[in-house]
Design an enzyme around this catalytic site. Sequence first.
Site, PDB file in Angstrom:
ATOM      1  N   SER A  15       0.826  -1.220   0.000  1.00 44.37           N
ATOM      2  CA  SER A  15       0.000   0.000   0.000  1.00 44.37           C
ATOM      3  C   SER A  15       0.857   1.266   0.000  1.00 44.37           C
ATOM      4  O   SER A  15       0.481   2.269  -0.611  1.00 44.37           O
ATOM      5  CB  SER A  15      -0.985   0.004   1.178  1.00 44.37           C
ATOM      6  OG  SER A  15      -0.315   0.194   2.390  1.00 44.37           O
ATOM      7  N   ARG A  67      23.268 -13.630   3.905  1.00 40.10           N
ATOM      8  CA  ARG A  67      22.699 -12.302   3.713  1.00 40.10           C
ATOM      9  C   ARG A  67      23.493 -11.470   2.712  1.00 40.10           C
ATOM     10  O   ARG A  67      22.953 -10.753   1.888  1.00 40.10           O
ATOM     11  CB  ARG A  67      22.658 -11.589   5.074  1.00 40.10           C
ATOM     12  CG  ARG A  67      21.777 -10.380   5.111  1.00 40.10           C
ATOM     13  CD  ARG A  67      21.669  -9.831   6.516  1.00 40.10           C
ATOM     14  NE  ARG A  67      20.971 -10.730   7.419  1.00 40.10           N
ATOM     15  CZ  ARG A  67      19.642 -10.854   7.486  1.00 40.10           C
ATOM     16  NH1 ARG A  67      18.889 -10.133   6.693  1.00 40.10           N
ATOM     17  NH2 ARG A  67      19.078 -11.687   8.324  1.00 40.10           N
ATOM     18  N   ARG A  93      13.312  -7.574   5.315  1.00 41.83           N
ATOM     19  CA  ARG A  93      14.663  -8.162   5.390  1.00 41.83           C
ATOM     20  C   ARG A  93      15.591  -7.131   5.992  1.00 41.83           C
ATOM     21  O   ARG A  93      15.536  -5.951   5.626  1.00 41.83           O
ATOM     22  CB  ARG A  93      15.207  -8.463   3.987  1.00 41.83           C
ATOM     23  CG  ARG A  93      14.516  -9.538   3.247  1.00 41.83           C
ATOM     24  CD  ARG A  93      14.865 -10.908   3.708  1.00 41.83           C
ATOM     25  NE  ARG A  93      16.282 -11.241   3.590  1.00 41.83           N
ATOM     26  CZ  ARG A  93      16.836 -12.291   4.171  1.00 41.83           C
ATOM     27  NH1 ARG A  93      16.132 -13.084   4.933  1.00 41.83           N
ATOM     28  NH2 ARG A  93      18.127 -12.560   3.999  1.00 41.83           N
ATOM     29  N   LEU A  95      19.061  -5.376   6.133  1.00 45.92           N
ATOM     30  CA  LEU A  95      20.138  -5.188   5.150  1.00 45.92           C
ATOM     31  C   LEU A  95      21.476  -5.251   5.869  1.00 45.92           C
ATOM     32  O   LEU A  95      21.620  -4.763   6.995  1.00 45.92           O
ATOM     33  CB  LEU A  95      19.957  -3.839   4.453  1.00 45.92           C
ATOM     34  CG  LEU A  95      18.674  -3.744   3.611  1.00 45.92           C
ATOM     35  CD1 LEU A  95      18.341  -2.293   3.280  1.00 45.92           C
ATOM     36  CD2 LEU A  95      18.795  -4.581   2.340  1.00 45.92           C
ATOM     37  N   HIS A 111       8.245   3.357   9.262  1.00 44.23           N
ATOM     38  CA  HIS A 111       7.983   2.454  10.388  1.00 44.23           C
ATOM     39  C   HIS A 111       6.688   2.885  11.082  1.00 44.23           C
ATOM     40  O   HIS A 111       6.487   4.080  11.324  1.00 44.23           O
ATOM     41  CB  HIS A 111       9.155   2.505  11.380  1.00 44.23           C
ATOM     42  CG  HIS A 111       8.949   1.591  12.543  1.00 44.23           C
ATOM     43  ND1 HIS A 111       9.156   0.228  12.469  1.00 44.23           N
ATOM     44  CD2 HIS A 111       8.491   1.831  13.796  1.00 44.23           C
ATOM     45  CE1 HIS A 111       8.854  -0.327  13.631  1.00 44.23           C
ATOM     46  NE2 HIS A 111       8.455   0.618  14.452  1.00 44.23           N
TER      47      HIS A 111
HETATM   48  C1  GRF Z   1       3.705  -0.563   6.867  1.00 42.16           C
HETATM   49  O1  GRF Z   1       2.933  -0.476   8.034  1.00 42.16           O
HETATM   50  C2  GRF Z   1       5.096  -0.018   7.090  1.00 42.16           C
HETATM   51  O2  GRF Z   1       5.128   1.011   8.036  1.00 42.16           O
HETATM   52  C3  GRF Z   1       5.848  -1.213   7.623  1.00 42.16           C
HETATM   53  O3  GRF Z   1       5.317  -2.300   6.915  1.00 42.16           O
HETATM   54  C4  GRF Z   1       3.984  -2.008   6.479  1.00 42.16           C
HETATM   55  C5  GRF Z   1       3.963  -2.214   5.002  1.00 42.16           C
HETATM   56  O4  GRF Z   1       2.685  -2.041   4.465  1.00 42.16           O
HETATM   57  N1  GRF Z   1       7.260  -1.052   7.487  1.00 42.16           N
HETATM   58  P1  GRF Z   1       2.478  -1.981   2.905  1.00 42.16           P
HETATM   59  O5  GRF Z   1       3.123  -3.227   2.310  1.00 42.16           O
HETATM   60  O6  GRF Z   1       3.128  -0.730   2.397  1.00 42.16           O
HETATM   61  O7  GRF Z   1       0.995  -1.959   2.698  1.00 42.16           O
END
Ligand code: GRF
Length: 217
Positions: A15, A67, A93, A95, A111
């Site tokens: 999304s 990795r 993942r 990095l 985040h």
């Molecule tokens: C989001 O909540 C983002 O903050 C976190 O992972 C989720 C990914 O959602 N890092 P999407 O795949 O962008 O819908």
Amino acid sequence: MKKLKLGVLISGRGSNLQSIIDSCAEKSYPAEIVIVISNKPDAQGLKYAIAANIETHIIEHINYSDRESFDKDLNATLYSSGVELICLAGFMRLLSSWFIEKWPNKIINIHPSLLPAFKGSNSHAEVIASGVKISGCTVHFVTKEMDAGPIIMQAAVPVLQGDDEDSLAKRILVSEHKCYAHVIHLIALGKINVKNQQTVDISSKTIESLIYSPSLK
Ligand code: GRF
């Protein structure tokens, strides 16, 4: 207009990727996605990239014994696409230090909490269990330590009575979509620079747009 070339890394739903695609579709937006890379072949976000005619690439981590060899292929793919800024958008993942050193201040992440609180992949559940009344999201530069790089933008989002992980995640996601595209816009305009290892240099005019607080409704 010269556009900043983005490489978006995903693992799932996509999304945030879609919201970046939507912003990039605006003529005046100063960035374009040149490649979307997923470490999972079934990531839903790949469909959004394909629908938008963006090059996609799958690099399955399960095919790599360590990795660093995964990161080497990732690095080569990003370089050969001419990527200038890497956007992690639900990329699950870690990095390696090797990779992060190759892209100093050129990797950003979103985040779903107000960092430095509630790092890691279980933030919504931890937020609810803690009883805090405000959570949110953070866009930050990626450094070697997980969820700890210089913070660029944050949005405050209320935690409401009766929230569960899903309802809170959904409310925060609305702000995520606004923040990520906005930060990319400002980076593309050269308005955001890392001052020392931890703080971001932002003009006082820009800073107001980097603190976002939707209403409690
Ligand atoms: C989001 O909540 C983002 O903050 C976190 O992972 C989720 C990914 O959602 N890092 P999407 O795949 O962008 O819908």
